[in-house]
Write a protein that holds these residues in place. Structure first.
Motif, mmCIF file in Angstrom:
data_model
loop_
_atom_site.group_PDB
_atom_site.id
_atom_site.type_symbol
_atom_site.label_atom_id
_atom_site.label_comp_id
_atom_site.label_asym_id
_atom_site.label_seq_id
_atom_site.Cartn_x
_atom_site.Cartn_y
_atom_site.Cartn_z
ATOM 1 N N ARG A 187 27.990 38.343 -9.320
ATOM 2 C CA ARG A 187 27.801 38.442 -7.869
ATOM 3 C C ARG A 187 28.612 39.582 -7.268
ATOM 4 O O ARG A 187 28.298 40.061 -6.173
ATOM 5 C CB ARG A 187 28.190 37.124 -7.205
ATOM 6 N N SER A 188 29.637 40.040 -7.982
ATOM 7 C CA SER A 188 30.466 41.128 -7.467
ATOM 8 C C SER A 188 29.899 42.503 -7.787
ATOM 9 O O SER A 188 30.401 43.509 -7.271
ATOM 10 C CB SER A 188 31.885 41.029 -8.054
ATOM 11 N N LEU A 189 28.878 42.580 -8.611
ATOM 12 C CA LEU A 189 28.350 43.867 -9.037
ATOM 13 C C LEU A 189 27.411 44.442 -7.982
ATOM 14 O O LEU A 189 26.614 43.716 -7.378
ATOM 15 C CB LEU A 189 27.587 43.711 -10.361
ATOM 16 N N PRO A 190 27.475 45.754 -7.754
ATOM 17 C CA PRO A 190 26.556 46.386 -6.793
ATOM 18 C C PRO A 190 25.141 46.430 -7.352
ATOM 19 O O PRO A 190 24.940 46.479 -8.576
ATOM 20 C CB PRO A 190 27.133 47.797 -6.626
ATOM 21 N N LEU A 191 24.158 46.429 -6.465
ATOM 22 C CA LEU A 191 22.757 46.466 -6.874
ATOM 23 C C LEU A 191 22.187 47.875 -6.920
ATOM 24 O O LEU A 191 21.125 48.093 -7.503
ATOM 25 C CB LEU A 191 21.916 45.599 -5.930
ATOM 26 N N GLU A 192 22.876 48.845 -6.313
ATOM 27 C CA GLU A 192 22.419 50.223 -6.374
ATOM 28 C C GLU A 192 22.762 50.770 -7.759
ATOM 29 O O GLU A 192 23.917 50.710 -8.190
ATOM 30 C CB GLU A 192 23.113 51.045 -5.286
ATOM 31 N N PRO A 193 21.776 51.294 -8.510
ATOM 32 C CA PRO A 193 21.999 51.638 -9.919
ATOM 33 C C PRO A 193 23.139 52.621 -10.173
ATOM 34 O O PRO A 193 23.913 52.434 -11.121
ATOM 35 C CB PRO A 193 20.648 52.220 -10.354
ATOM 36 N N SER A 194 23.285 53.665 -9.354
ATOM 37 C CA SER A 194 24.357 54.637 -9.586
ATOM 38 C C SER A 194 25.727 53.991 -9.393
ATOM 39 O O SER A 194 26.650 54.208 -10.196
ATOM 40 C CB SER A 194 24.192 55.840 -8.653
ATOM 41 N N ALA A 195 25.856 53.199 -8.338
ATOM 42 C CA ALA A 195 27.114 52.494 -8.106
ATOM 43 C C ALA A 195 27.375 51.470 -9.203
ATOM 44 O O ALA A 195 28.525 51.278 -9.636
ATOM 45 C CB ALA A 195 27.089 51.815 -6.737
ATOM 46 N N LEU A 196 26.322 50.810 -9.663
ATOM 47 C CA LEU A 196 26.459 49.830 -10.745
ATOM 48 C C LEU A 196 26.919 50.514 -12.027
ATOM 49 O O LEU A 196 27.791 49.993 -12.737
ATOM 50 C CB LEU A 196 25.133 49.111 -10.969
ATOM 51 N N ALA A 197 26.363 51.677 -12.335
ATOM 52 C CA ALA A 197 26.768 52.406 -13.542
ATOM 53 C C ALA A 197 28.251 52.769 -13.490
ATOM 54 O O ALA A 197 28.982 52.622 -14.479
ATOM 55 C CB ALA A 197 25.910 53.657 -13.703
ATOM 56 N N GLU A 198 28.719 53.241 -12.330
ATOM 57 C CA GLU A 198 30.127 53.599 -12.200
ATOM 58 C C GLU A 198 31.025 52.374 -12.343
ATOM 59 O O GLU A 198 32.088 52.440 -12.960
ATOM 60 C CB GLU A 198 30.372 54.284 -10.854
ATOM 61 N N ARG A 199 30.576 51.253 -11.782
ATOM 62 C CA ARG A 199 31.363 50.018 -11.894
ATOM 63 C C ARG A 199 31.446 49.571 -13.351
ATOM 64 O O ARG A 199 32.526 49.180 -13.837
ATOM 65 C CB ARG A 199 30.727 48.937 -11.032
ATOM 66 N N LEU A 200 30.358 49.649 -14.080
ATOM 67 C CA LEU A 200 30.364 49.234 -15.484
ATOM 68 C C LEU A 200 31.223 50.170 -16.326
ATOM 69 O O LEU A 200 31.897 49.724 -17.265
ATOM 70 C CB LEU A 200 28.929 49.186 -16.014
ATOM 71 N N LYS A 201 31.196 51.464 -16.018
ATOM 72 C CA LYS A 201 32.067 52.401 -16.742
ATOM 73 C C LYS A 201 33.536 52.039 -16.530
ATOM 74 O O LYS A 201 34.346 52.071 -17.462
ATOM 75 C CB LYS A 201 31.797 53.826 -16.262
#
Length: 328
Positions: A187-201
């Protein structure tokens, strides 16, 4: 000159219909209404069957057809081919999943509820033989088994059913923070793919793997164990589709269900696949396939033939329950 005079002048320049013209037109109309001779109907039917056969052969041959969907709030198809046809690439598949998920609500458990996931799981007998030959001798001894897991909504407890005894084994404490998939984390992860990629990195920066591989491993972990909601699932597909050496391929999962695999390839010659339902875009399962092609393969995979399915998992059931051990 008034309007009527103009109409008369224009009409005078056009040849008027004659009786012969009308009779000829009437004969053509009556001929079209007459019953078609059987032989001609048969010829037309043959042509139609041939056309359908050619279309089916095109699909069987794996010809790429692109489907266009518009995120209109309902994920409805606006133009293009049906969803079950092959797609052009991983990005197209992710776009379709995003459109289909646009109008779906995000459903997550309460902190005191649990996410239940059941898998039919397979491991290569060759790999099992190598594992049991190790000094520790740990791990699975059967190539096919059922796996049932529960994860509490706050991520503070997990449980697993022991297949041999049927007992529920519970473990307190959150998952490895470097590889989280609990509902609170999702639930804390962003849904916008670019922001999600940065969060996962950022979240996988401490994993001893190349950055792209660490992200792909985290995505696989979330998809397989975390049962993310549709919009997050589509965003994860999008992030996965943007990694290097990513492709799509029609495959069947462990239960024989037809799906589309988004795959990436590791440096050790292993192809990781996420198998997606091409109509609903739900996760069907995942596979690891040894494809070789590396100069120095991991000793763990030495001796395996290229194309060997190392592991395969098919998701059988998923849902939200009130207690570990409950079924949806």
């Amino acid at each position: 000159m008034n309007d009527l005079d103009m109409v008369r002048d224009l009409r005078s320049e056009v040849r008027q219909s004659r009786a012969g013209d009308l009779q000829h037109a009437r004969r053509r109309m009556m001929a079209a209404l007459a019953p078609e001779p059987p032989a001609r109907r048969v010829r037309r039917m043959v042509l139609r069957v041939a056309a359908v056969g050619a279309f089916g052969a095109t699909i069987a041959a794996g010809v790429t057809v692109v489907q266009s969907l518009a995120p209109d709030g309902r994920g409805t198809q606006t133009t293009g081919a049906p969803a079950w046809l092959p797609v052009a690439n991983a990005q197209t598949l992710a776009e379709h999943a995003t459109a289909a998920a646009a109008g779906q609500p995000d459903v997550y458990p309460r902190a005191d509820q649990w996410v239940y996931v059941k898998w039919d799981s397979y491991t290569s007998p060759r790999l099992l033989a190598k594992a049991t030959a190790q000094p520790a001798g740990a791990g699975r001894t059967r190539s096919r088994e059922t796996v049932e897991r529960w994860t509490r909504g706050d991520g503070e407890e997990r449980a697993m059913r022991d297949e041999s005894s049927g007992t529920i084994q519970r473990r307190r404490g959150g998952a490895d923070p470097r590889l989280r998939f609990d509902p609170a984390y999702l639930r804390s992860l962003p849904l916008e793919p670019s922001a999600l990629a940065e969060r996962l990195k950022k979240d996988t920066s401490q994993i001893a793997l190349p950055r792209a591989r660490a992200v792909s491993h985290q995505i696989l972990s979330i998809l397989e164990e975390g049962a993310p909601a549709a919009r997050l699932r589509a965003a994860l597909y999008t992030v996965l589709s943007r990694l290097d050496d990513v492709g799509v391929e029609p495959v069947r999962d462990l239960l024989g269900r037809q799906g589309v695999a988004i795959y990436t390839r590791d440096d050790d010659g292993v192809r990781q696949e996420v198998i997606i339902d091409p109509t609903t875009f739900d996760l069907l399962g995942a596979r690891r396939v040894y494809v070789g092609g590396v100069k120095s393969p991991d000793p763990y995979y030495s001796g395996l033939p290229e194309g060997e399915v190392i592991t395969s998992r098919a998701r059988v059931s998923v849902g939200i329950v009130d207690e570990a051990g409950d079924l949806p």
